[in-house]
Design a protein around this motif. Structure first.
Motif, PDB file in Angstrom:
ATOM      1  N   LEU A  13       0.960  -1.254   0.017  1.00 47.39           N
ATOM      2  CA  LEU A  13      -0.004  -0.026   0.060  1.00 47.39           C
ATOM      3  C   LEU A  13       0.957   1.291  -0.056  1.00 47.39           C
ATOM      4  O   LEU A  13       0.419   2.421  -0.774  1.00 47.39           O
ATOM      5  CB  LEU A  13      -0.813   0.062   1.008  1.00 47.39           C
ATOM      6  N   LEU A  14       2.106   1.320   0.791  1.00 51.21           N
ATOM      7  CA  LEU A  14       2.845   2.243   0.906  1.00 51.21           C
ATOM      8  C   LEU A  14       3.517   2.599  -0.347  1.00 51.21           C
ATOM      9  O   LEU A  14       3.569   3.685  -0.969  1.00 51.21           O
ATOM     10  CB  LEU A  14       3.816   2.232   1.954  1.00 51.21           C
ATOM     11  N   ILE A  15       3.787   1.635  -1.141  1.00 54.10           N
ATOM     12  CA  ILE A  15       4.372   1.768  -2.614  1.00 54.10           C
ATOM     13  C   ILE A  15       3.653   2.432  -3.628  1.00 54.10           C
ATOM     14  O   ILE A  15       3.760   3.179  -4.425  1.00 54.10           O
ATOM     15  CB  ILE A  15       5.198   0.520  -2.802  1.00 54.10           C
ATOM     16  N   LEU A  16       2.382   1.662  -3.381  1.00 55.75           N
ATOM     17  CA  LEU A  16       1.261   2.124  -4.565  1.00 55.75           C
ATOM     18  C   LEU A  16       0.859   3.675  -4.190  1.00 55.75           C
ATOM     19  O   LEU A  16       0.720   4.420  -5.177  1.00 55.75           O
ATOM     20  CB  LEU A  16       0.081   1.215  -4.211  1.00 55.75           C
ATOM     21  N   GLY A  17       0.758   3.809  -2.954  1.00 54.85           N
ATOM     22  CA  GLY A  17       0.602   5.361  -2.785  1.00 54.85           C
ATOM     23  C   GLY A  17       1.411   6.396  -3.252  1.00 54.85           C
ATOM     24  O   GLY A  17       1.256   7.475  -3.771  1.00 54.85           O
ATOM     25  N   LEU A  18       2.789   5.940  -2.928  1.00 50.95           N
ATOM     26  CA  LEU A  18       4.004   6.804  -3.271  1.00 50.95           C
ATOM     27  C   LEU A  18       4.006   6.902  -4.726  1.00 50.95           C
ATOM     28  O   LEU A  18       4.109   7.929  -5.637  1.00 50.95           O
ATOM     29  CB  LEU A  18       5.159   6.410  -2.773  1.00 50.95           C
ATOM     30  N   ALA A  19       3.625   5.720  -5.640  1.00 51.43           N
ATOM     31  CA  ALA A  19       3.833   5.760  -6.916  1.00 51.43           C
ATOM     32  C   ALA A  19       2.661   6.659  -7.460  1.00 51.43           C
ATOM     33  O   ALA A  19       2.746   7.197  -8.557  1.00 51.43           O
ATOM     34  CB  ALA A  19       3.782   4.476  -7.423  1.00 51.43           C
ATOM     35  N   SER A  20       1.693   6.514  -6.853  1.00 44.33           N
ATOM     36  CA  SER A  20       0.462   7.173  -7.604  1.00 44.33           C
ATOM     37  C   SER A  20       0.514   8.835  -7.166  1.00 44.33           C
ATOM     38  O   SER A  20      -0.141   9.498  -7.879  1.00 44.33           O
ATOM     39  CB  SER A  20      -1.091   6.885  -6.775  1.00 44.33           C
ATOM     40  N   LEU A  21       1.411   9.257  -6.661  1.00 55.59           N
ATOM     41  CA  LEU A  21       1.770  10.539  -6.524  1.00 55.59           C
ATOM     42  C   LEU A  21       2.444  11.085  -7.788  1.00 55.59           C
ATOM     43  O   LEU A  21       2.570  12.286  -8.114  1.00 55.59           O
ATOM     44  CB  LEU A  21       2.406  10.896  -5.528  1.00 55.59           C
ATOM     45  N   VAL A  22       3.143  10.328  -8.368  1.00 55.34           N
ATOM     46  CA  VAL A  22       4.071  10.658  -9.404  1.00 55.34           C
ATOM     47  C   VAL A  22       3.819   9.929 -10.817  1.00 55.34           C
ATOM     48  O   VAL A  22       3.764  10.541 -11.941  1.00 55.34           O
ATOM     49  CB  VAL A  22       5.596   9.996  -9.063  1.00 55.34           C
ATOM     50  N   VAL A  23       3.240   8.802 -10.920  1.00 56.82           N
ATOM     51  CA  VAL A  23       3.075   8.025 -12.037  1.00 56.82           C
ATOM     52  C   VAL A  23       1.740   8.372 -12.620  1.00 56.82           C
ATOM     53  O   VAL A  23       0.799   8.057 -12.012  1.00 56.82           O
ATOM     54  CB  VAL A  23       3.155   6.448 -11.853  1.00 56.82           C
ATOM     55  N   PRO A  24       1.475   8.960 -13.893  1.00 61.95           N
ATOM     56  CA  PRO A  24      -0.031   9.217 -14.239  1.00 61.95           C
ATOM     57  C   PRO A  24      -0.444   7.808 -14.965  1.00 61.95           C
ATOM     58  O   PRO A  24       0.470   6.905 -15.421  1.00 61.95           O
ATOM     59  CB  PRO A  24       0.407  10.186 -15.667  1.00 61.95           C
ATOM     60  N   ILE A  25      -1.645   7.680 -14.881  1.00 66.42           N
ATOM     61  CA  ILE A  25      -2.355   6.492 -15.450  1.00 66.42           C
ATOM     62  C   ILE A  25      -2.972   6.776 -17.056  1.00 66.42           C
ATOM     63  O   ILE A  25      -3.750   7.816 -17.040  1.00 66.42           O
ATOM     64  CB  ILE A  25      -3.462   6.061 -14.486  1.00 66.42           C
ATOM     65  N   PRO A  26      -2.320   6.123 -17.990  1.00 67.78           N
ATOM     66  CA  PRO A  26      -3.047   6.691 -19.259  1.00 67.78           C
ATOM     67  C   PRO A  26      -4.311   5.704 -19.334  1.00 67.78           C
ATOM     68  O   PRO A  26      -4.807   4.896 -18.925  1.00 67.78           O
ATOM     69  CB  PRO A  26      -1.869   5.719 -20.162  1.00 67.78           C
TER      70      PRO A  26
END
Length: 74
Positions: A13-26
């Motif tokens: 969950l922590l990794i997904l949360g941090l990644a969702s701040l940076v990586v856009p979803i196409p």
């Protein structure tokens, strides 16, 4: 669920949360029409970021699960 399971889910969950701040979803959309053998259209690809509140909830949930796993006995 044991201590190890809570810790693993918390880290995910922590990794997904941090990644969702940076990586856009196409997301891909196709606009157009087909007329017999002729096809006219435009493919549009948009990249959207997740709302910061969702990212914050994922991060907080991950930290909370890791804290619970660290404090759990046995």
């Amino acid at each position: 669920m044991g201590k190890r399971g809570l810790l693993i889910i918390g880290v995910i969950l922590l990794i997904l949360g941090l990644a969702s701040l940076v990586v856009p979803i196409p997301s891909r959309e196709r606009a157009g029409f087909d007329a017999g053998p002729v096809s006219v259209g435009v493919d549009v690809v948009r990249k959207e970021k997740v709302h910061p509140a969702v990212s914050g909830l994922l991060i907080a949930g991950g930290v909370a699960l890791m804290a619970i796993a660290a404090g759990k006995k046995g």
